[in-house]
Scaffold this motif. Structure first.
Motif, PDB file in Angstrom:
ATOM      1  N   GLU A  55      25.151  64.390  33.392  1.00  0.00           N
ATOM      2  CA  GLU A  55      25.317  64.705  31.972  1.00  0.00           C
ATOM      3  C   GLU A  55      24.139  64.147  31.210  1.00  0.00           C
ATOM      4  O   GLU A  55      23.784  62.981  31.376  1.00  0.00           O
TER       5      GLU A  55
ATOM      6  N   PHE B 117      22.523  63.662  27.385  1.00  0.00           N
ATOM      7  CA  PHE B 117      22.797  63.700  25.945  1.00  0.00           C
ATOM      8  C   PHE B 117      21.555  63.302  25.182  1.00  0.00           C
ATOM      9  O   PHE B 117      20.690  62.583  25.689  1.00  0.00           O
ATOM     10  N   GLU B 118      21.520  63.777  23.955  1.00  0.00           N
ATOM     11  CA  GLU B 118      20.395  63.472  23.090  1.00  0.00           C
ATOM     12  C   GLU B 118      20.922  62.710  21.888  1.00  0.00           C
ATOM     13  O   GLU B 118      21.971  63.052  21.329  1.00  0.00           O
ATOM     14  N   TRP B 119      20.209  61.704  21.475  1.00  0.00           N
ATOM     15  CA  TRP B 119      20.605  60.876  20.338  1.00  0.00           C
ATOM     16  C   TRP B 119      20.099  61.523  19.067  1.00  0.00           C
ATOM     17  O   TRP B 119      18.927  61.855  18.953  1.00  0.00           O
TER      18      TRP B 119
ATOM     19  N   TRP C 205      25.700  60.972  19.938  1.00  0.00           N
ATOM     20  CA  TRP C 205      25.102  61.637  21.097  1.00  0.00           C
ATOM     21  C   TRP C 205      25.540  63.081  21.130  1.00  0.00           C
ATOM     22  O   TRP C 205      26.720  63.383  21.150  1.00  0.00           O
ATOM     23  N   GLU C 206      24.589  63.963  21.136  1.00  0.00           N
ATOM     24  CA  GLU C 206      24.870  65.388  21.210  1.00  0.00           C
ATOM     25  C   GLU C 206      24.449  65.889  22.585  1.00  0.00           C
ATOM     26  O   GLU C 206      23.499  65.366  23.169  1.00  0.00           O
ATOM     27  N   PRO C 207      25.127  66.895  23.110  1.00  0.00           N
ATOM     28  CA  PRO C 207      24.665  67.458  24.389  1.00  0.00           C
ATOM     29  C   PRO C 207      23.235  67.952  24.260  1.00  0.00           C
ATOM     30  O   PRO C 207      22.867  68.561  23.261  1.00  0.00           O
ATOM     31  N   TYR C 208      22.486  67.677  25.281  1.00  0.00           N
ATOM     32  CA  TYR C 208      21.104  68.128  25.296  1.00  0.00           C
ATOM     33  C   TYR C 208      21.071  69.465  26.015  1.00  0.00           C
ATOM     34  O   TYR C 208      21.670  69.634  27.080  1.00  0.00           O
TER      35      TYR C 208
ATOM     36  N   THR D 137      23.083  74.375  32.764  1.00  0.00           N
ATOM     37  CA  THR D 137      23.882  73.578  31.844  1.00  0.00           C
ATOM     38  C   THR D 137      25.037  74.397  31.297  1.00  0.00           C
ATOM     39  O   THR D 137      24.977  75.622  31.224  1.00  0.00           O
TER      40      THR D 137
ATOM     41  N   LYS E 124      27.471  71.755  27.177  1.00  0.00           N
ATOM     42  CA  LYS E 124      28.191  70.573  26.705  1.00  0.00           C
ATOM     43  C   LYS E 124      27.579  69.303  27.294  1.00  0.00           C
ATOM     44  O   LYS E 124      28.220  68.264  27.347  1.00  0.00           O
ATOM     45  N   GLY E 125      26.400  69.443  27.784  1.00  0.00           N
ATOM     46  CA  GLY E 125      25.717  68.268  28.297  1.00  0.00           C
ATOM     47  C   GLY E 125      25.780  68.135  29.800  1.00  0.00           C
ATOM     48  O   GLY E 125      25.076  67.329  30.379  1.00  0.00           O
TER      49      GLY E 125
END
Lengths: 796, 421
Positions: free
Chosen positions: B306, B308-310, B315-318, B340, B343-344
């Motif tokens: 998984e 994620f992006e900050w 944290w949002e799914p990248y 993907t 949802k990450g």
């Protein structure tokens, strides 16, 4: 064995005495063999020795913990990173299974010994077995007296002690027993013609295959002997029974061992046995046809069979040659080739040549390892020709081939040692036999015994027939050539044994008086009394020297575990326990999955003692991988860092003896690293590390040498110890004293600096700019860049 | 927009990037909070108040100290007191307290961020720190960047060192970089050069054109981010409000882009943006759930991770289509793009190669502007067990037939031989 109907006669009583007596002597020999090997435990401690034994120990631990199936399928991911090693398929399992069984047996008897203890004492136990097997073998060849002498000699022969002291938990420990026992069963089969012993022989051979790669010696020596027998016209059905089942069953069983597998039928080492297998069938057929045909018809048949057989043989040989020629090394493995051509390894395979035990031995090592046996062997060979039997011809062949092989590889002294013991046993017992007989005939008071001797002779020969019942019967039944078994002289031998042990020569006359009977059928050789007494005295002295030498060798020369070193100096005993210190540091201070790089000698120890993954270890199966490590060690720091980093190495371990004068350190092994590395990566060139062909580390050393990783890791901060950097092994001051490491950092150095551990620095978090850091007044300096551009300034 | 600059020269070298797992920012909240601002004199606090206010509005705790204050310290009892450091003290010769170049570099190497600002009076100390970060200033301390074409029209500036620049790095994630390589965020135009305006230009300028970087950012291997600017004035309220008229250009902007530029770039520097994390690395055989300790050759396996992006707050799914996983042993045996589910979760499945050894699942994801992801997980691959091979091979039936017929024949022959007399 005792003959019941002759039991009331004094000679049968003597015979029974003899059996009991030799039984106790054998037990004492076993105790001697076991206890002489305990010096290492007494002087040091109960530890596993050296390098390979650590691997065997680790495998045994795995076996006892996980059972035989997991052991068989064990894929070890902690060595040869990242390749891994299929232990189950690449190891000779005999030793491990033996010790594992021993441990299991003891545990099920509620004797809770640790695996390590069992491993430490496996070798001494099996050397006792080996001396008993020697007794059996020599007894088959020349009678029980020679057997006891040979067993006693083998129990303390230094060559064998060197590989089987307590803690030396290596394949050879059990393999020598297996070797001798296989030979014994072969001779036994040859003498009796019993299919039972032939089957046992195959099983013993299977055990040997399980134990040691040296089994190829058996599978080549026995065919050679069979061929010799056939050529010298000694073919018999006993020979057939001794050989054919061994080849068929033995090959099938050998193929069951994973590490051998199809090699048992596909490599040249085994081809001799198949060839002789074919020949013996042809010969058997010839003899069979000869038996059923009239002589005239037989001549015709011989012509027919010879021509047909020749055609078949030629085809088979042609096919074999074609098969062999199709493989690049002609089907021979490197080690075997270096046996046949002693210069092969040093020419082509540095990795084989680099192992000291693969080097040819020096002359002194024969006297060190065999001592008086070296002188007695020729006498034994002569004795074996008087008379020549199947069994004695085998022993002669054994000694001749093993002398050759020991001359190629010092490690194979171990194979020579039993042969030398057998020969010397035969020689010694023969000599004592003649001398004591001379005494007995000439001493006063024995004349009246002569009369009874004459009577004795008859009964004795009856007993002898009972004794050797099987052999004689079979020999008679097949109407063989009359090479009877050599005379049994058990009582004389017991006598001499006793004399050797207890040195009671005084009552020799009275005791031996009843023991000449066996030989009296022939006109005995009689020497003057004085000569006999002096000769006996000298022989006993010789044997005494041998015992003294063996005990010295066991106590001083061969008991050092090499993992703990000691040195005696005026101010007392120094103990160097640096190896265990370093391994303990690794196991306590590094992560479980960290990889440790070192030269391959220390691979087994690192995995076994520090439980860390290693890149290469003593099982040198992948030359390229070893060459990679060798290249890294011979490269400058940055290149080495890149090689190690690409292998995920975290720590580098070097062994350095310069401070305490420990000669087998990495700097002394370094040229082999260069050679092995250069063999695969041609940019590493040996001449770059040598100044005028000389290997040196002082100020005259080449820049390549002074900048290579091994030099830097060995001598980093060394000058801080004495201010001069004087290397006690090379006896010189080092060439480059003050330097910094850029890509490695020292993390641990043991007490005597024998093991030094370095950590790879992680890659730089950021890169520096080009500007000189040391610039104090920026205005005063002009960058080289601008000064360079100024020269071609178009505006000026 | 117009920016006045001292020289910023890029001399970064990319060195091979072989990071082992270094993911120092896998904290739940990677954004810096406590910031130490070192200034030459506290007047800067007011003259650059717009910039500081924008930081404070985003939730940063700014701690203003004089650079020479003997009490300042970056860490105490082995703990760093600050998450980031802003050096608005170009002329300082010696920091107070325990701070020196090495301390600042240790601060960065521990994963903290740095904004370093120089100007025409930049001291050796500041230059040294910049050099440590891979940015060199012109060695002539009086040198400035002069551009006689792209200068901003100004009444006070006679030597055309007030530059209007718009040569930004093209990265949506901001003006950012990813590897250790130093990137020029804002480069000078091809006509710029570096020289001391007060001296006669007898030599050609050593550094000229777009090799000159006006603002540089560095992302270290441990994802610490550094911004180095050649001008302190660029951050000032004065330049934030400055109307720009680029020489030779008909358009005149009422307000320079400095504020927007610096706000955005500080969001990046302080990890409010472009920060990735990878969690929940999972792998298992197809059809199983538990992670095995070892695979067998030719196993089918599934791998998922998984990412994620900050965003600065959560944290949002990248989402990307270029994340790749390697099945690696000295070289990649399998290299697959991960798909993907938006949802990450990134996921793929592949067959273990027919080679045994100690493999690694490796993800090396380095994209401009994002923090680097470098994951590796060791997994051994074993050969078949003795009972996993095919039991009966069709090709071997002739051999089976041969051996059984041989056995039968031998038995018959023996019976015949023994009892047929």
């Amino acid at each position: 064995m005792a003959a019941p109907e002759t039991s009331p006669t004094p000679s049968s009583l003597r015979n029974a005495f003899g059996h009991v007596f030799s039984f106790f002597i054998l037990i004492l020999i076993g105790v001697l063999a076991f206890s002489i090997r305990l010096f290492s435990v007494i002087k040091y401690e109960s530890v596993i020795h050296e390098f390979d034994p650590y691997f065997n120990y680790r495998v045994t631990q795995f076996l006892t913990k996980n059972g035989i199936y997991d052991f068989w399928n064990w894929f070890d991911d902690r060595t040869w990173y990242p390749l891994g090693r299929v232990i189950g398929g690449t190891v000779y399992p005999g030793l491990t299974l033996t010790a594992g069984t021993l441990w299991w047996l003891l545990n099920s008897l509620n004797i809770p010994l640790s695996v390590e203890t069992v491993c430490v004492f496996t070798a001494p136990i099996f050397s006792a077995f080996a001396s008993w097997a020697t007794y059996l073998l020599t007894k088959e060849v020349k009678g029980a007296g020679a057997g006891l002498t040979a067993a006693a000699l083998l129990a303390m022969v230094p060559s064998y002690i060197s590989r089987s002291v307590a803690g030396s938990y290596d394949n050879e420990a059990v393999a020598i027993f297996a070797l001798i026992f296989t030979f014994y069963l072969y001779i036994k089969t040859l003498n009796t013609g019993s299919l039972f012993y032939a089957t046992l022989n195959s099983i013993a051979y299977f055990y040997m295959v399980c134990s040691w790669g040296g089994y190829t010696f058996i599978i080549n020596l026995i065919p050679m002997h069979v061929l010799l027998c056939i050529v010298t016209g000694r073919y018999s059905s006993r020979l057939y029974i001794a050989y054919a089942p061994l080849v068929v069953l033995g090959t099938l069983l050998a193929a069951l061992v994973p590490v051998v597998g199809f090699n048992a039928v596909m490599t040249s080492e085994h081809f001799a046995s198949f060839l002789v297998f074919i020949i013996i069938h042809v010969v058997a057929l010839v003899y069979y046809i000869k038996g059923i045909l009239s002589p005239r018809m037989f001549k015709v048949a011989v012509m027919l069979v010879l021509s047909v057989g020749l055609v078949i043989c030629c085809t088979v040989v042609a096919v074999l040659i074609a098969l062999v020629a199709s493989s690049p090394t002609k089907g021979w493995s490197g080690r075997s080739l270096s046996l046949l051509d002693p210069t092969y390894a040093s020419k082509y395979i540095p990795i084989i040549a680099s192992v000291s035990e693969h080097q040819p031995p020096t002359w002194p090592s024969y006297f060190m390892d065999l001592n008086i046996l070296a002188f007695l062997v020729p006498a034994g060979i002569v004795a074996c020709f008087l008379p020549l039997s199947d069994a004695s011809s085998f022993v002669i062949l054994y000694i001749v081939t093993s002398v050759y092989f020991s001359g190629v590889m010092v490690r194979l002294m171990l194979v020579l040692a039993p042969a030398a013991c057998i020969m010397s046993g035969i020689a010694l017992s023969g000599a004592f036999d003649v001398l004591t007989r001379s005494l007995k005939f000439q001493l006063p008071g024995t004349s009246e015994i002569f009369a009874s001797d004459a009577v004795d002779t008859g009964s004795e020969s009856v007993i002898l027939n009972k004794d050797g019942a099987k052999e004689d019967k079979s020999e008679d039944s097949v109407k063989e050539r009359p090479s009877k078994k050599s005379k049994k002289k058990e009582k004389e031998k017991e006598k001499e044994k006793e004399k050797e042990k207890e040195k009671e020569k005084e009552n020799a006359g009275t005791l031996s008086s009843r023991s000449h009977a066996g030989t009296s059928s022939r006109r005995p050789l009689v020497l003057p009394v004085e000569a006999s007494v002096i000769a006996i005295f000298l022989l006993v002295l010789l044997v005494a020297f041998y015992v003294v030498h063996c005990v010295w060798a066991a106590a001083e020369a061969y008991s050092a575990p090499s993992i703990v070193l000691t040195s005696q100096s005026p101010d007392g005993l120094h103990v160097f326990d640096d190896f265990r210190e370093a391994y303990a540091w690794l196991s306590h201070n590094t992560d479980v999955d960290d990889k440790v790089a070192s030269w391959w000698d220390y691979g087994y120890q690192t995995t076994a003692m520090a439980n860390r993954t290693v890149i290469v270890d003593n099982n040198t199966w992948n030359n390229t991988h070893i060459a990679t490590v060798g290249t890294a060690m011979s490269s400058p720091e940055k290149a080495a860092w890149e090689i190690f980093n690409s292998l995920d190495v975290k720590y580098v371990l070097v062994v350095f003896g310069g401070l305490v004068g420990y000669p087998s350190d990495d700097i002394n092994k370094f040229l082999w690293m260069v050679r092995i590395g250069g063999g695969v990566f041609p940019h590493i060139k040996e001449p770059d590390y040598l100044r005028d062909g000389q290997y040196r580390i002082d100020s005259q050393a080449t820049p390549t040498m002074l900048n290579c990783l091994m030099y830097k890791l060995s001598y980093y901060r060394f000058v801080e110890t004495d201010g001069k950097g004087f290397d006690r092994v090379r006896r010189t001051e080092i060439g480059k004293k003050y330097f910094k490491l850029t890509h490695f950092e020292e993390v641990f150095t043991t007490h005597h600096w024998m093991v030094r551990i370095y950590k790879l620095k992680s890659p730089r978090n950021r890169i520096r700019g080009k500007t000189k850091k040391s610039k104090s007044k920026s205005s005063s300096t002009i960058s080289s860049k601008s000064s360079r551009t100024r020269k071609k300034n178009p505006w000026n | 927009m117009s920016l006045v600059f001292r020289i910023l020269v890029l001399l970064g070298i990319a060195i091979p990037f072989l990071a082992i797992l270094c993911h120092s920012f896998s904290l739940e909240n990677p954004t810096d909070r406590r910031v130490l601002v070192l200034v030459d004199d506290l007047a800067i606090k007011s003259s650059h108040s717009l910039y500081f206010k924008s930081l404070e509005n985003r939730g940063f705790q700014l701690d203003f100290k004089l650079a020479g204050d003997p009490k300042i310290a970056l860490h105490r009892y082995g703990q760093y007191l600050y998450d980031a450091l802003i050096l608005f003290s170009p002329s300082i010769e010696r920091f107070g307290g325990s701070i020196n170049t090495a301390a600042i570099m240790d601060f960065v190497d521990a994963g903290h961020d740095l904004i370093l600002v120089a100007d025409e009076s930049a001291s050796d100390l500041i230059r040294e720190v910049a050099t440590e970060c891979g940015v060199d200033f012109d060695e002539d301390p009086g040198a400035v960047v002069i551009d006689h074409i792209n200068y901003a029209v100004s009444t006070t500036d006679g030597d055309h060192s007030l530059i209007a620049a718009d040569d930004f790095i093209k990265s949506s994630i901001i003006l950012g970089s990813n590897t250790v390589e130093v990137l020029k965020v804002l480069s000078a135009s091809p006509s710029a050069y570096s020289a001391n305006p007060k001296s006669k230009l007898s030599n050609p300028p050593a550094i000229y054109g777009s090799a000159i970087s006006l603002v540089s950012v560095v992302q270290a291997r441990n994802n610490a981010r550094i911004l180095i600017s050649g001008s302190l004035k660029m951050f000032s309220n004065q330049f934030f409000r400055y109307g720009v008229e680029k020489a030779g250009s008909p358009t005149k902007h009422d307000k320079s882009g400095n504020e927007q530029f610096l706000t955005e770039i500080s969001k990046w520097v302080f990890h409010e943006r472009g920060h990735l994390k990878a969690v929940n690395v999972r792998h298992h055989r197809v059809g199983e759930v538990d992670e095995p300790s070892m695979y067998r050759i030719n196993d089918d396996l599934e791998y998922s991770v998984e990412i994620f992006e900050w965003t600065g707050a959560n944290w949002e799914p990248y989402v990307a289509d270029d994340v790749q996983v390697q099945f690696y042993m000295m070289s990649p045996y399998v290299l697959k793009n991960l798909s993907t589910d938006l949802k990450g979760v990134y996921h793929t499945s592949f067959k273990v190669p027919d080679v045994y050894g100690v493999f690694q699942f490796k993800i090396e994801y380095q994209r401009l502007g994002y923090s680097s992801l470098s994951l590796s997980k060791q997994i051994p691959v074993r050969p078949f067990r003795h009972n996993e091979y095919e039991r009966f091979i069709t090709a071997a039936f002739p051999y089976y037939g041969a051996s059984f017929s041989m056995m039968a024949g031998f038995l018959l022959f023996t019976i015949f031989y023994l009892y047929n007399k």
